[in-house]
Write a protein that holds these residues in place. Sequence first.
Motif: not given
Length: 204
Positions: A46-51, A191-198
Motif C-alpha cells: 500500500r501507499v498512504a494517500v492521506s491520513e 505528494a503521494p500519488l499526486g494529492w494532498r488534503v486541502a
Amino acid sequence: MSHTHTHGGACGALTSPSGFGAFDVSAGGLKWLLEPAPEAETPGVRVAVSENLAASLVHADSAERCVRWVEDADLDFWGVTRDSVASAAAQGLDALLDELSWRPRPVTQGRAFQLEGRTLFRASMLCAPAFAGQAFERLGPALFAVAPTPELVIVFDELGALGTLGPELLRAWARAPERLSLEVLAHAPDAPLGWRVAGTLESA
C-alpha cells in the motif's frame, strides 16, 4: 471494499502465496485500489494517500468479479521490485481511465466533472497517472477532488463548487454501504500519488 476482498487461492490455483501465476501473466490485471486507511490494515502492498485514504495494490480479472490483494510475499515470488509492480498497476488504471466518461456538473462557482463508467475502480482513477492531464484539459491547473464512495468521484477547479455539490456528496456518504473519505483533495505532484488534503467536506 469488503465484498471484493479475497485472499489466498480462492480465485485460482495456488502458485504465489495469494494465488498468482508468473508476473508477465499477472501484470495486466494489476491496479491501485483506493481504500479507507483503516481497511488497509489487512496484509498488502500500500501507499498512504492521506491520513484516511490508502491505495492498495490489487489484481482484478477482466470482469472485475475477482479482486485479490497483493502482498510482499507475492512480489518475492515474482522476483520483481515494488517499482515494477507499481508501474504495472499505474498502467492498469490508465487503461481503465480511457473507458470512462467525464460528465460536466453544474455548479455556481467554477467548473466540475463527474467520472462515469462501469468499474469498481472509479474513485481509484485519482491514482491513475493520466488522470491529472485529462482533468487539466477540462479544468486548468487548479484541481480538487472529492471521493466519498468508491463509485463517486467529482473533480473541480474552485472550492466554491462545493457550495453546490456538498449536500449531494454528504447524502451519498450517509447512505453508502461502503465509504472512502470526506477529505477534499488538492492536486500536488510532489505528494503521494499526486494529492494532498486541502480540508474536509464539512469545513470546505
